[in-house]
Design a protein around this motif. Sequence first.
Motif, PDB file in Angstrom:
ATOM      1  N   ARG A 260      30.024  28.270 -52.822  1.00 29.55           N
ATOM      2  CA  ARG A 260      29.515  27.072 -53.499  1.00 29.55           C
ATOM      3  C   ARG A 260      28.517  27.458 -54.591  1.00 29.55           C
ATOM      4  NH1 ARG A 260      28.599  23.498 -48.744  1.00 29.55           N
ATOM      5  NH2 ARG A 260      26.367  23.815 -48.815  1.00 29.55           N
TER       6      ARG A 260
ATOM      7  N   PRO B 182      14.924  35.201 -65.962  1.00 29.46           N
ATOM      8  CA  PRO B 182      13.592  34.605 -65.999  1.00 29.46           C
ATOM      9  C   PRO B 182      12.964  34.574 -64.603  1.00 29.46           C
ATOM     10  CG  PRO B 182      15.124  33.296 -67.281  1.00 29.46           C
ATOM     11  CD  PRO B 182      15.934  34.336 -66.570  1.00 29.46           C
TER      12      PRO B 182
ATOM     13  N   VAL C  67      13.922  32.582 -60.945  1.00 31.78           N
ATOM     14  CA  VAL C  67      15.137  31.755 -60.953  1.00 31.78           C
ATOM     15  C   VAL C  67      16.115  32.211 -59.858  1.00 31.78           C
ATOM     16  CG1 VAL C  67      17.118  30.989 -62.304  1.00 31.78           C
ATOM     17  CG2 VAL C  67      14.860  31.091 -63.365  1.00 31.78           C
TER      18      VAL C  67
ATOM     19  N   SER D 143      12.514  21.293 -57.102  1.00 33.17           N
ATOM     20  CA  SER D 143      13.598  20.689 -57.891  1.00 33.17           C
ATOM     21  C   SER D 143      14.918  20.684 -57.119  1.00 33.17           C
ATOM     22  CB  SER D 143      13.820  21.480 -59.184  1.00 33.17           C
ATOM     23  OG  SER D 143      12.710  21.335 -60.024  1.00 33.17           O
ATOM     24  N   MET D 144      15.118  21.691 -56.289  1.00 33.72           N
ATOM     25  CA  MET D 144      16.379  21.782 -55.540  1.00 33.72           C
ATOM     26  C   MET D 144      16.257  21.180 -54.145  1.00 33.72           C
ATOM     27  SD  MET D 144      17.993  25.427 -56.727  1.00 33.72           S
ATOM     28  CE  MET D 144      16.640  26.455 -56.251  1.00 33.72           C
TER      29      MET D 144
ATOM     30  N   GLU E  69      35.026  31.029 -57.041  1.00 28.55           N
ATOM     31  CA  GLU E  69      35.771  29.761 -56.943  1.00 28.55           C
ATOM     32  C   GLU E  69      35.003  28.630 -57.610  1.00 28.55           C
ATOM     33  OE1 GLU E  69      36.753  29.125 -52.838  1.00 28.55           O
ATOM     34  OE2 GLU E  69      37.630  31.124 -52.630  1.00 28.55           O
ATOM     35  N   THR E  70      34.042  28.978 -58.455  1.00 29.29           N
ATOM     36  CA  THR E  70      33.168  27.975 -59.074  1.00 29.29           C
ATOM     37  C   THR E  70      33.977  26.913 -59.821  1.00 29.29           C
ATOM     38  OG1 THR E  70      31.545  29.713 -59.329  1.00 29.29           O
ATOM     39  CG2 THR E  70      31.169  27.676 -60.574  1.00 29.29           C
TER      40      THR E  70
ATOM     41  N   GLN F 237      15.274  24.419 -67.202  1.00 29.51           N
ATOM     42  CA  GLN F 237      15.684  25.228 -66.049  1.00 29.51           C
ATOM     43  C   GLN F 237      15.634  24.385 -64.764  1.00 29.51           C
ATOM     44  OE1 GLN F 237      17.489  27.539 -64.468  1.00 29.51           O
ATOM     45  NE2 GLN F 237      16.561  29.095 -65.776  1.00 29.51           N
ATOM     46  N   ALA F 238      14.515  23.724 -64.548  1.00 22.85           N
ATOM     47  CA  ALA F 238      14.368  22.947 -63.320  1.00 22.85           C
ATOM     48  C   ALA F 238      15.396  21.818 -63.255  1.00 22.85           C
ATOM     49  CB  ALA F 238      12.946  22.394 -63.214  1.00 22.85           C
TER      50      ALA F 238
ATOM     51  N   MET G 253      18.765  23.190 -62.240  1.00 23.17           N
ATOM     52  CA  MET G 253      18.740  23.425 -60.796  1.00 23.17           C
ATOM     53  C   MET G 253      18.904  22.118 -60.020  1.00 23.17           C
ATOM     54  SD  MET G 253      15.617  26.088 -60.335  1.00 23.17           S
ATOM     55  CE  MET G 253      15.781  27.846 -60.579  1.00 23.17           C
ATOM     56  N   GLN G 254      18.221  21.110 -60.490  1.00 26.21           N
ATOM     57  CA  GLN G 254      18.251  19.826 -59.784  1.00 26.21           C
ATOM     58  C   GLN G 254      19.667  19.237 -59.773  1.00 26.21           C
ATOM     59  OE1 GLN G 254      15.864  16.854 -61.695  1.00 26.21           O
ATOM     60  NE2 GLN G 254      15.452  15.747 -59.782  1.00 26.21           N
TER      61      GLN G 254
ATOM     62  N   ALA H 213      21.902  21.268 -57.531  1.00 27.26           N
ATOM     63  CA  ALA H 213      21.625  20.993 -56.114  1.00 27.26           C
ATOM     64  C   ALA H 213      22.298  19.699 -55.669  1.00 27.26           C
ATOM     65  CB  ALA H 213      20.118  20.921 -55.872  1.00 27.26           C
TER      66      ALA H 213
ATOM     67  N   TRP I  12      25.933  20.699 -55.120  1.00 24.56           N
ATOM     68  CA  TRP I  12      26.102  21.481 -53.880  1.00 24.56           C
ATOM     69  C   TRP I  12      26.059  20.577 -52.659  1.00 24.56           C
ATOM     70  CZ3 TRP I  12      21.648  25.014 -55.909  1.00 24.56           C
ATOM     71  CH2 TRP I  12      22.154  25.913 -56.848  1.00 24.56           C
TER      72      TRP I  12
ATOM     73  N   ILE J 228      30.424  20.574 -53.851  1.00 20.70           N
ATOM     74  CA  ILE J 228      31.030  21.053 -55.104  1.00 20.70           C
ATOM     75  C   ILE J 228      30.511  22.455 -55.406  1.00 20.70           C
ATOM     76  CG2 ILE J 228      31.197  20.614 -57.590  1.00 20.70           C
ATOM     77  CD1 ILE J 228      30.605  17.576 -56.749  1.00 20.70           C
ATOM     78  N   LYS J 229      31.441  23.340 -55.807  1.00 21.45           N
ATOM     79  CA  LYS J 229      31.055  24.712 -56.122  1.00 21.45           C
ATOM     80  C   LYS J 229      30.519  24.758 -57.551  1.00 21.45           C
ATOM     81  CE  LYS J 229      34.658  26.230 -53.020  1.00 21.45           C
ATOM     82  NZ  LYS J 229      36.117  26.367 -52.969  1.00 21.45           N
ATOM     83  N   ALA J 230      29.245  25.022 -57.686  1.00 15.15           N
ATOM     84  CA  ALA J 230      28.609  24.920 -59.004  1.00 15.15           C
ATOM     85  C   ALA J 230      27.655  26.071 -59.252  1.00 15.15           C
ATOM     86  CB  ALA J 230      27.850  23.599 -59.102  1.00 15.15           C
ATOM     87  N   GLU J 231      27.604  26.498 -60.504  1.00 13.40           N
ATOM     88  CA  GLU J 231      26.579  27.445 -60.936  1.00 13.40           C
ATOM     89  C   GLU J 231      25.743  26.767 -62.000  1.00 13.40           C
ATOM     90  OE1 GLU J 231      28.024  31.463 -61.959  1.00 13.40           O
ATOM     91  OE2 GLU J 231      29.899  30.911 -60.969  1.00 13.40           O
ATOM     92  N   PHE J 232      24.470  27.206 -62.091  1.00  5.92           N
ATOM     93  CA  PHE J 232      23.646  26.733 -63.204  1.00  5.92           C
ATOM     94  C   PHE J 232      23.250  27.960 -64.017  1.00  5.92           C
ATOM     95  CE2 PHE J 232      20.735  27.695 -59.752  1.00  5.92           C
ATOM     96  CZ  PHE J 232      19.730  28.410 -60.380  1.00  5.92           C
TER      97      PHE J 232
ATOM     98  N   TYR K 237      21.219  30.795 -65.663  1.00 10.21           N
ATOM     99  CA  TYR K 237      19.966  31.453 -65.279  1.00 10.21           C
ATOM    100  C   TYR K 237      19.055  31.687 -66.491  1.00 10.21           C
ATOM    101  CZ  TYR K 237      20.825  32.877 -60.378  1.00 10.21           C
ATOM    102  OH  TYR K 237      20.991  32.911 -59.015  1.00 10.21           O
ATOM    103  N   LYS K 238      19.644  31.662 -67.707  1.00 12.51           N
ATOM    104  CA  LYS K 238      18.841  32.018 -68.884  1.00 12.51           C
ATOM    105  C   LYS K 238      17.908  30.875 -69.273  1.00 12.51           C
ATOM    106  CE  LYS K 238      21.923  35.379 -70.926  1.00 12.51           C
ATOM    107  NZ  LYS K 238      22.363  35.976 -72.191  1.00 12.51           N
TER     108      LYS K 238
END
Lengths: 474, 474
Positions: A34, A131, A134, A261-262, B351-352, B364-365, B368-369, B372, B375, B379-383, B385-386
Motif C-alpha cells: 500500500r 528532506p 519524511v 498530518s498522517m 503495485e502502487t 509536504q504535510a 502526506m495527509q 494517509a 491508505w 488504496i495503494k498510494a505513494e506521495f 518525498y521531495k
Amino acid sequence: MRKPKIPKGTRDFKPDQMTIKQEAFDKITSVFKRHGAVSIDTPVFELKETLTGKYGEDSKLIYDLADQGGELLSLRYDLTVPFARYVALHGVINIKRYHIAKVYRRDNPAMTRGRFREFHQCDFDVAGVYPSMVPDAEVIKVLTEILDDLDLGAYEIKLNHRGLLDSMLDIAGVPEDKFRPICSAIDKLDKEPWEVVRREMVVDKGLDEAAADAIRPFVELRGQPKALLATLLEPGHAFSAHPRGRAALEELRTLFDFLGSMGALDSIVFDLSLARGLDYYTGVIYEAVLKGAVVGSIAAGGRYDKLVGMFSGKDVPAVGVSIGIERIYNIMEEQARRQAQEEGCSVRETETQVLVASIGNGHQAQRMQLAARLWARGIKAEFGYKSNPKMDYQLGYALKQGIDLVVLFGESELQQGVFKLKNLVANTEETAPLDRLEDTVLETLAGMPARRAIFTFNSVKQPTDGIKNLKIAE
Amino acid sequence: MRKPKIPKGTRDFKPDQMTIKQEAFDKITSVFKRHGAVSIDTPVFELKETLTGKYGEDSKLIYDLADQGGELLSLRYDLTVPFARYVALHGVINIKRYHIAKVYRRDNPAMTRGRFREFHQCDFDVAGVYPSMVPDAEVIKVLTEILDDLDLGAYEIKLNHRGLLDSMLDIAGVPEDKFRPICSAIDKLDKEPWEVVRREMVVDKGLDEAAADAIRPFVELRGQPKALLATLLEPGHAFSAHPRGRAALEELRTLFDFLGSMGALDSIVFDLSLARGLDYYTGVIYEAVLKGAVVGSIAAGGRYDKLVGMFSGKDVPAVGVSIGIERIYNIMEEQARRQAQEEGCSVRETETQVLVASIGNGHQAQRMQLAARLWARGIKAEFGYKSNPKMDYQLGYALKQGIDLVVLFGESELQQGVFKLKNLVANTEETAPLDRLEDTVLETLAGMPARRAIFTFNSVKQPTDGIKNLKIAE
C-alpha cells in the motif's frame, strides 16, 4: 532408536499454524505494498566480515558456519545489515523496500515468550537522501497501520533520538568512548529497575557515580510527544542549549508534525529511556510494545545513516523498522484458538472448494478424471484416495476440512450421465448432467456467500447433523 | 576499503526480479492449493545427525554450522528429509503438504546454468498408507499442471522405478551391495556417454566387466509409457520373470492408467536409464526436463517408503516432487525481458495505484495527509518525498513505475477545496472536491481496464508524449 529431534530454539509450523502465520504475512505485506514498497531478497548467510562490528554486545549471538574450505560465513542476525550490504554492493541511490525472511540468533530461547533462535522478521526500510524526517514519518506510519490491521490490542510506540541520548550523556559528563556501552545499559531500563542499571554503569562499565546519577532525571522523561517536546525546547532546559540536543529536538518537531498530518501521533510516547542496543542507529529510534502484554517489544527500528557507508565508503542515509512476527503470531494463534472454541469451528488448513466422492466400490479412475476436469478450470478440488470410501467418512472429511461442495456419483449416476452436487452450506443436493460438471460447480460457487477465510464454517454440532441428513443419499 | 561482497554461489534478488520470482511462486502455490495441499514450515537447519546417511555420495555437499557449543547443526540439503523428520516427530499418519523454501548445497556453482549454493525448492509430497499409485499419480499430475501453467516450453517427464533398476542390476549380475553406487553411475548417463559411465562402474566401483556390459541394453530402453510397458511385460522378457521387476511393472501399469484418466500421460517418457542419485527412493522415480534447454532437470521426485521409518522406526510411505525454482526463474526472467523489450514496457516493481503529487513549493504535510486518507481506504498510494518536486519528474516517475493515477493539487486547488485526478491510461484529467478524494479515486479505479499484472502499461515512447501533454497543467 533415538527419537527424532528438532534443533533447540526452533519449531515446526503445522498446517493450521501456517494458515494463521500466512494471514499475518498477508496483512503485513499488504501494508508494505500500500505504501509502494518494492521487495528484495538476500541470502540467508553473509560473509562473516559483513556482520562483524555491527551489533555491539549482541555479536556473540551470531551463528557461524563451519570452515569447510572457502569463505567464512555467518547466518544473518537481522535484515538491516544485509540490506545495507545490498544497497552498497549494487550502488543503490534510493529504495523503499520490504523484506520478510528468517533471521538467526544463538540466544537463550524462551519460546513461550516468543524468543526463538530462528524467527521471521518483516522489515520496511527507506534508503536515500530526502528532506528531513519524511521517510522516518512514513516508516512509523507503516508500523501503526500494521499494528492496527493486525488488531492485536492496545499498543504504544516508544520513541527517542540518538542525538538526545548522546547530548544527555554529554551533559551528564559521560566520556564519549562510553556512549555506546552506557546506551546498552540504559536499554535495559524497560526490564530492570534503575538501581540494577546504575550498578551496570558504575561497576561493570566504570562510569563515574556522579555521571550515572546525572543521567537519571533524563531517562525518567516520558510523555505525549508534542507536550514533552515543548518542555525540552524551553530556553532554560539543558537540551536546548546543547547543539546536538537542539538539532535532535528540531528533527522531532518536524517528525511529530508529519505524524500528526498522517493521523499517526496518538500511539507515540516520547520516552527518553529508550536507547536500543544496536550500534548502528544514528537518529530517531522507536520500539512498539503491546500494553499489558508480557511478550516485550514486537517491532523496533530507527535511522542508521552510516551503515551503508561502512561497506562502500559512501553513506546512503536510511531509516526502517523490523516487525518480529513470532510474538505477533503467538498472540494471533491464541486469538484464533479462543475464537474457534467459542464459535465451534476450526482453523482451515486448505482452500479446497470441492470434494469428488463416489458411492460404492471402485471408481478411483473416475474420481481422478472428474477432479482433473475441475482442476483444469481452476477449481480447488480433492478426490478421495481410498478404494472404497464410506459416505460418512467422505462427508465428515468435507465438513471437518471446511469443504463446501461435494461432487457425488455411483454406478447409476455414471450410467445416466449425471452427478449429484451436495452443497454443505445450504444443505441441498441437485442432480446435473456430467458434461456440465465444471459449469455447474462454478455457478454454484459464484452464488455462495463469502466466508471467513481462515475458519471452517461449521459448528462442532453441524458435522454430525450434516452427516445424518446427508446419509440418506448413500 | 574492500568492496562489499556476497557469498560465492548466492545472489541477491532485485525488485524487478522479485516480481517475476513471486509470479512463479504464486503460480506454483496455486496448483498446490488447487490439489488441497496443506502448508508446513521447518527450520533452515536440522541436527547434523538428521541429515546423515540420507544423500549417498552427495552428503559431502552439506553445510555444517560451526561448533559454538550445544548441538551440531547442518543447513538443510533438501526439503524431503526435513519433511520425513517432521512426519516422524509429530506422529503424522497422513498428510498432503507443500513447502516452498531455500535449501543449501556446497556445490561448485554454475550460476548461468542455474546451479546455486542457495536456492528455492517447491515441494509437494503425500505421506500415508493409500491404495497403490494413487498419490503417485496425483504428484505427477501436479507436476504437469505446474509446468503447463508456467508455460516454459515443451518438456518431458522421464520416469522409471527403483524396483526395475534393482531387478535389472540383479539380472545383470551386480552384487546387491553395489546397487546404490552403480545407480549413481547410471544416473550420469544423461550427461556422459556410456563409455565414461562404464569406466566409473568397472574402474572406480569395481564392477565385473560382464555385469557392466549386461546393464547396457537395459538402460537403452526408452519409449511411450504404455507401449514400452507392454514390451517389458511380454512373457519372454527378463523383467516379467523377475519377482521385483514384475511387481514394479504392475505398479507402473496402474500408474499409467491413472495418469491417463487425469490427462497427464502425454508428457511422460518411460526411461530405464533414469536412476536418481539419492539413496532414499524405493519406488517410482521421475525427472522433468525442458526439451532443447541446457539447464538440465527442473523438477524431480519419487517414492520413498522407508525414510520416515529411519527417524521413528515406524514406516510411513511417501511420494513427492521437488521443483527447482532457480532454473525456472532464469527462463521466466529471460522471457519477461524479451517481452518487455518487444513491447516497450518494463517489469513492475510495485503495485502502487496512485501518486499524490503537488504543484509549487512545500505541501509536504498535505501530500502526506491525502496519501494517509487513501491508505485508510486500502488504496495503494505513494506521495512525493521531495520538497519541491517538478511536475516533469512526478509524472515521469508515475509513468515509469506504471502508476495509473496522479492526485494533483497546488495552492489554488487547496483554496478552492478541490484536487485534480490525472488518469495516465486514458490521458484525461478531472477536478473533484477534496472531501470526495477517496470515493473519486475508488470509482475511477473500478472503471479502469484490467492490466497485465507484472508489466507497466506504457510503451517506451508514451512517457515522453504523456509528459508533454500533461505539462500544460503545471
